[in-house]
Design an enzyme around this catalytic site. Structure first.
Site, PDB file in Angstrom:
ATOM      1  CG  ASP A 431      71.767  15.096  73.862  1.00 41.31           C
ATOM      2  OD1 ASP A 431      71.508  15.149  75.080  1.00 41.31           O
ATOM      3  OD2 ASP A 431      72.869  14.748  73.431  1.00 41.31           O
ATOM      4  CB  THR A 433      76.622  16.991  75.740  1.00 44.33           C
ATOM      5  OG1 THR A 433      76.352  17.498  77.039  1.00 44.33           O
ATOM      6  CG2 THR A 433      78.109  16.934  75.518  1.00 44.33           C
ATOM      7  CD  GLU A 535      89.562  20.268  87.401  1.00 47.13           C
ATOM      8  OE1 GLU A 535      90.004  19.157  87.121  1.00 47.13           O
ATOM      9  OE2 GLU A 535      89.755  20.833  88.478  1.00 47.13           O
ATOM     10  CG  PHE A 576      83.480  19.587  92.811  1.00 48.38           C
ATOM     11  CD1 PHE A 576      83.011  20.886  92.883  1.00 48.38           C
ATOM     12  CD2 PHE A 576      82.702  18.631  92.184  1.00 48.38           C
ATOM     13  CE1 PHE A 576      81.792  21.227  92.332  1.00 48.38           C
ATOM     14  CE2 PHE A 576      81.483  18.953  91.634  1.00 48.38           C
ATOM     15  CZ  PHE A 576      81.032  20.267  91.710  1.00 48.38           C
TER      16      PHE A 576
END
Length: 1241
Positions: A431, A433, A535, A576
């Site tokens: 995987d 993340t 962000e 976005f």
């Protein structure tokens, strides 16, 4: 799509009668079925195949009729009643165990038994008990984990009040209350929450390993059910899909008050999630227990067996066939002997009454020899194998180099049966993340107005490497800074202090252009809730450099700029999406100036700059290339000044577009495009997606070991590719990166075949003959895998679904095996398991899956070996895994050190074990030709019993536990040492044949050299030596010495334990031998110890010791010569490394300096991460903000303007664009739209 009240009323009026009738008929039928089922006995009831689920709130009696699963979970395999039968069934799947039971039965027949029954039953029971205890211990911990989860407390609405209930007592249809930081007990439909508009925030680390928060929102009709009385009156019914394992999808309908409301995944809170930043919420249980999506992804606990276990089953069958052949030969010999010679001895040795013929005598002799020769596969072998595996597991658990201090987590071998399989892995499925990455973004560098910041230089003005000792920038001038933020270039702070206009505007943009929500728990203690980690990193950066984002309302953003409060009016958010690849905000500054701030992918921003920024664009582009070459994720920033008149005209267009019904998305895109033209470039940011420590080095090292690593992730294609570049799995100097993104099966088929032909050099095939040749090559997998190339394959989930179809799966697998790197993105948990199963089924290679979330569980259980990453990302993968540790980098040590050592030790152990037992047992076969094939044993019964249990058990255990051909440093330094395990070279059918041949030859020499010597030897006083007891003691002594010397030669790494066990076993042998043949024991147990004085008389003769010495030398010398010549003339890599190790014992380990390859062409946007479309609308609508916060902020700012921006944005799936498409001409609908909008001017 938003509808008016009169439209809703009309729909309700038209559909109400039909809905009522449908519900009455359907419920009536189901109730009738339920009542009929209740009247039947439990074993007669039919299992209802659930096509859809119907759940009624607050009505347990109704829901219980459908026999839905309760909330009790079970991951264990056994209980008190099923443990014994199931465990014995599993153990007797081993052919050897069944074989020993048959032998035990034969030994109980006195007419054919020449050995006592306890010689078999004691070891057999010992093996079964040890294995059963180990399995019971493993299952006990599963029971303990289940009990801990099942006994968690939850608040359930029962009889008008909230009552505390254990999780296992929660039922489908119950309404439960969750509080902040609580785990969700079951899959529930969100009804209401403490947040405005029924919003709540959840963390899904247990499901997908991601720690960033996700938003869920209740239906507007249920969001005001905030008190218990209203919730008790709630009697809505949900009709939805049956239980399944799709974590990202849910389809259902709520029927309430004669209306129906659509339900999707955004209304659901799944078991395993954690409620965050929400005081409380209420939900209705839809799926419980084993039917929740989390548990559906866990799958069943399977019995995993190693390839050596399977080989052992085959070898046991071979040995049994060999045993039968020997028994037949000796039985025929007995029949012939009894016919020709035995009749002459009838007066001395009469036949038993039942023994009527020579043929029947041969038949009985056959079974007698089967019992005598059964020790070619001793039961102690399986006891020893279990002990070795347990020891190897403890070595993994005790390894301090796999201990992660930050989370106090050590490596754990959760199973003890797969250790040697760790030394044979060919494919790793990982995987992304939480496994390869930490899901943490760190602001690393930036370019502002043509000047780069972030590098550190030494006194010679040379770029210096940033280490832990490098001094950080002092942000003490900013009382609101984030103490955890680190930056090393002080020149950027100086530029801020000097109020460089470009630098100030740069950080002002970062503080304004985002969708982050602030939470100020106390004065100055700010916590940012970011939709995506990138962000959060950018807003935190602006905060530390003096532009602190403090508060927002739907209409305003409040900053603290260099210590001064400044409130900006938020006029619009241009959200976005994956096509725009940028986000903009339009704000009015405190001075009344209107500005547009934009950030996005550099290629997109550069196309929309005004001509005056051209020179700066080229400079910034060079900086971006340098940043991307270091594996950083880049983002360009630009702004535009807007005059009031232009903005007001554009605002009218926006208002008009927001009311358009058809093609609203396209119209908005055109309008956004219009205002985002002619921007001025400010600079660029470079964010580091924090990989787990040592990931690139680990991947590089495992690749050198010929281990293929495939990344299977649910993230977007861009995200997965960026991580591929960061990990050095993808590089710009690769020959080709094939991106398979077809939507139809034919398109995917064409892309796969084109890529395969390109690699094989067949893309220009034109003639018929060449095509035939190409097909021949395509079928030749050996030819394919022999290609040395630098290709990569990237395929998305939709294309993978087609590629996994039976007609395409071979093409997919062939292409993937030709590529050095394979990345599958946007894949579901089931697709992960299907990819693993595809490789496992067709490549016949050992597979390993590593992950950290519930979406990896199916993959982990499908692979031969499952590894769970433990820590902050969740524990579901760990609970389903075979091995667990805290960091991906420990996989290198697990495989290259522990795995290789375990395989090496097990192979040497098995080869030696078969050798010594063939040498021990086949002496009886040779002796049969000299004892009239009478099933007479050479050794006394005690030696046969103790040989494998006492005399030779500990030395071979010591070798199997502690031996190592090279040390751990050299195992990591030379990954190619791992390859023999993948090729199964150390123990296979050929090696088995060689070691058994050596044992047969040794047994031949052990019998015939003493036999020949005894025929001519006499004692010093001239007496004869050749009695059976002396002969037996001589062969037994020689055997023990020979096998002890052989294990000494086979041992590569001597420890104190090895010395103790080898020499101690020899001393114990002689001590027991002299004790059992002493006068004392004979006096007490005369029937059990008949060899009185034999050892004392035999071992006192010099000729006996000369015979022992001669036999030992002849047995050992040939093997020693062959080993010496092989190492000297044909040395393997292991031999060379061992020689190097011996010559450099004092040299420390050399660090592997694997540098990240510099990338010079590809640049990536930080938006390749988890940012989603539609979050801007949520902010401007104010739905995610508390009313108290809004009112206080509005009074502070003195503004209360209404925001009538976009009422709703149609949901649509994220589209992945691998290559930025050229801008198409606007369609006719857009031209018409522009005309209509122009008329507004």
């Amino acid at each position: 799509m938003v509808t008016t009240d009169w439209q809703d009323s009309w729909r309700q009026h038209k559909t109400a009668p039909v809905t009522k009738l449908y519900k009455v008929l359907h419920v009536s039928a189901r109730e009738t079925l339920g009542r009929s089922q209740e009247k039947m006995p439990i074993w007669r009831r039919t299992t209802y195949d659930e096509k859809e689920r119907r759940v009624k709130a607050n009505t347990r009696e109704y829901n219980e009729k459908f026999s839905y699963a309760n909330n009790h979970i079970k991951t264990s395999k056994y209980n008190i009643f099923t443990f014994l039968p199931i465990n014995l069934f599993e153990q007797f799947q081993r052919v050897a165990n069944a074989y020993f039971v048959v032998l035990l039965i034969l030994q109980l027949i006195p007419e054919i038994s020449s050995l006592s029954w306890f010689t078999t039953i004691v070891p057999l029971v010992l093996v079964l008990v040890i294995t059963a205890v180990k399995d019971a211990t493993d299952d006990y911990f599963r029971h303990k984990s289940d009990q801990q989860v099942n006994n968690r407390q939850s608040q359930v609405l029962i009889k008008g009040s909230l009552q505390k209930e254990k999780w296992m007592n929660v039922r489908v249809g119950d309404i439960i209350k969750l509080e902040n930081n609580q785990f969700v007990a079951a899959d529930i439909l969100l009804l209401c929450s403490s947040e405005p508009y029924g919003l709540c925030y959840i963390e899904t680390a247990e499901l997908d390993g991601e720690t960033n928060l996700k938003v869920r929102q209740a239906l507007s009709v249920t969001s005001d059910l905030e008190d218990v009385s209203k919730l008790m009156d709630f009697d809505g019914e949900v009709i939805c899909e049956p239980p399944n394992n799709k974590l990202d999808k849910f389809t259902g309908t709520l029927y309430w008050k004669d209306n129906k409301y659509s339900l999707d995944n955004d209304k659901m809170l799944l078991r395993g999630c954690v409620l965050k930043n929400t005081e409380w919420c209420f939900g209705m249980v839809i799926f419980a227990g084993l039917q929740t999506k989390l548990m559906q992804n866990c799958g069943r606990t399977k019995l995993k067996r190693t390839s050596i276990d399977k080989l052992m089953n085959t070898l046991v069958l071979w040995i049994f066939a060999f045993l039968i052949c020997m028994g037949v030969i000796l039985a025929i010999g007995n029949t012939i002997w009894e016919t020709c010679t035995g009749r002459k001895f009838e007066l001395f040795l009469p036949w038993d009454e039942f023994q009527s013929s020579a043929v029947f005598s041969g038949f009985l002799t056959f079974w007698s020899y089967i019992i005598i020769l059964n020790t070619v596969v001793p039961i102690s072998l399986y006891v020893s194998v279990e002990v070795l595996r347990l020891g190897h597991s403890f070595f993994i658990n005790w390894d301090q180099k796999m201990y992660y201090n930050q989370t106090n987590t050590s490596a754990e071998a959760r199973t003890t049966t797969l250790n040697e399989e760790l030394g044979q892995v060919e494919f790793i499925f990982s995987d992304k993340t939480g496994t390869l990455t930490q899901n943490i973004m760190v602001f690393s560098k930036c370019s502002i107005n043509g000047q780069t910041y972030g590098d550190v230089y030494d006194e010679f003005n040379q770029k210096a490497e940033i280490t832990e000792k490098t001094a950080c920038v002092d942000f003490s001038f900013n009382p609101l800074c984030d103490r955890g933020f680190k930056f090393y270039d002080s020149s950027l702070v100086e530029a801020v202090k000097q109020e460089d206009s470009a630098v100030l505007e740069f950080f002002r943009l970062l503080a304004l252009c985002h969708t982050v929500m602030p939470e100020e728990k106390s004065e100055g203690n700010l916590v940012y809730q970011a939709q995506s980690p990138d962000e959060g990193a950018l807003v935190t950066t602006a905060r530390n450099f003096g532009f602190v984002f403090r508060a927002r309302t739907p209409e305003t953003i409040t900053l603290c700029e260099m210590g001064r409060a400044a409130t900006y009016e938020l006029l619009a958010i241009l959200d976005f999406n994956n096509v725009r690849k940028r986000m903009s905000v339009i704000v009015r500054s405190p001075q009344g100036q209107i500005k547009l701030y934009c950030k996005g992918a550099d290629t997109i921003i550069f196309d929309r700059l005004e001509p005056s920024s051209e020179h700066l664009m080229y400079t910034t582009s060079e900086h971006l290339s340098a940043f991307a070459g270091e594996g950083l994720r880049t983002l360009a920033l630009a702004y535009k000044d807007l005059n009031e008149e232009y903005y007001q005209v554009w605002k009218k267009k926006l208002h008009y577009v927001s009311t358009v019904i058809e093609n609203r998305e396209e119209h908005l895109a055109v309008l956004y495009e219009e205002i985002e033209q002619g921007m001025k470039l400010l600079g660029a940011t470079a964010i580091e997606d924090k990989l787990q420590e040592g990931v690139p080095e680990t991947i590089a090292c495992l690749t050198l070991a010929d281990i293929k690593i495939w990344v299977l992730t649910g993230d977007k294609l861009e995200t997965a590719m960026n991580i591929g570049y960061s990990c050095n799995m993808l590089r710009d100097d690769m020959n080709e990166v094939f991106i398979i993104s077809g939507l139809a099966q034919l398109e995917v088929q064409q892309q796969l075949r084109s890529a395969k032909e390109h690699i094989l050099g067949l893309s220009r095939v034109s003639s018929t003959g060449d095509v035939a040749k190409g097909e021949m090559f395509a079928e030749d997998s050996v030819f394919e895998e022999a290609i040395i190339s630098e290709y990569a394959l990237v395929i998305n989930g939709l294309s993978l679904a087609h590629a996994l179809e039976p007609q395409l799966e071979h093409t997919l697998l062939d292409l993937a095996c030709l590529c050095k790197t394979v990345i599958c993105c946007r894949v579901t948990p089931m697709q992960k398991a299907q990819v693993v199963e595809l490789v496992r089924r067709h490549k016949r290679a050992v597979t390993l899956a590593v992950g950290d979330g519930a979406n990896d569980v199916s993959m982990i259980k499908t692979a031969h070996i499952g590894v769970g990453i433990s820590g902050q990302e969740g524990m579901q993968a760990v609970l389903a895994s075979d091995y667990s540790f805290a960091q991906f980098r420990y996989l290198q040590r697990l495989l290259l050190v522990h795995g290789r050592w375990s395989y090496f030790r097990m192979c040497n152990f098995l080869a030696y074990f078969f050798y010594k037992n063939f040498a021990f047992t086949l002496v009886h076969f040779w002796y049969g030709f000299y004892c009239g094939f009478s099933a007479q044993t050479v050794y006394d019964q005690w030696f046969i019993t103790l040989f494998n249990i006492v005399y030779t058990s500990l030395p071979v255990l010591a070798m199997g536990l502690f031996d190592q051909d090279v040390n751990d440093q050299n195992s990591l330094r030379h990954p190619s040492l791992y390859k023999p395990g993948q090729q199964n070279l150390l123990f296979n059918k050929r090696q088995f044949f060689l070691c058994t041949l050596q044992g047969i030859v040794t047994s031949f020499l052990l019998f015939f050299i003493p036999y020949g010597a005894f025929s001519v030897m006499v004692k010093e006083d001239g007496a004869d030596l050749s009695d059976h007891q002396t002969f037996a003691v001589t062969i037994a002594t020689t055997l023990v010495i020979v096998v002890s010397v052989q294990i000494g030669l086979d041992t590569h790494y001597w420890t104190a334990v090895n010395h103790l066990f080898v020499w101690g076993s020899l001393i114990v042998y002689f001590a027991i031998l002299l004790a059992m043949q002493s006068d004392g024991l004979f006096g007490i147990f005369s029937n059990n110890f008949p060899f009185i004085g034999t050892a004392r008389n035999c071992l006192s003769e010099k000729t006996v010791w000369l015979a022992v010495l001669l036999t030992t030398v002849v047995c050992i010398l040939p093997g020693l010569v062959v080993s010496f010549l092989r190492v000297d003339l044909f040395p393997t890599l292991t031999d060379k490394v061992r020689h190097l190790q011996q010559s450099r014992k004092k040299q420390g380990p050399q660090e592997q300096n694997l540098r990240r390859i510099r990338r010079t062409s590809s640049r990536r946007s930080a938006y390749a991460f988890s940012h989603q479309q539609g979050y801007g609308e949520l902010i401007t609508s104010g739905k995610n903000m508390r009313m108290s916060t809004l009112s206080s902020t509005r009074s502070l700012e003195g503004r209360a303007q209404s925001s009538s921006w976009i009422e709703n944005i149609l949901k649509r799936k994220n589209e992945v664009a691998c290559i930025s498409p050229e801008k198409p001409d606007p369609p006719d609908s857009h031209r018409d739209f522009r005309g209509s909008v122009d008329r507004l001017k």
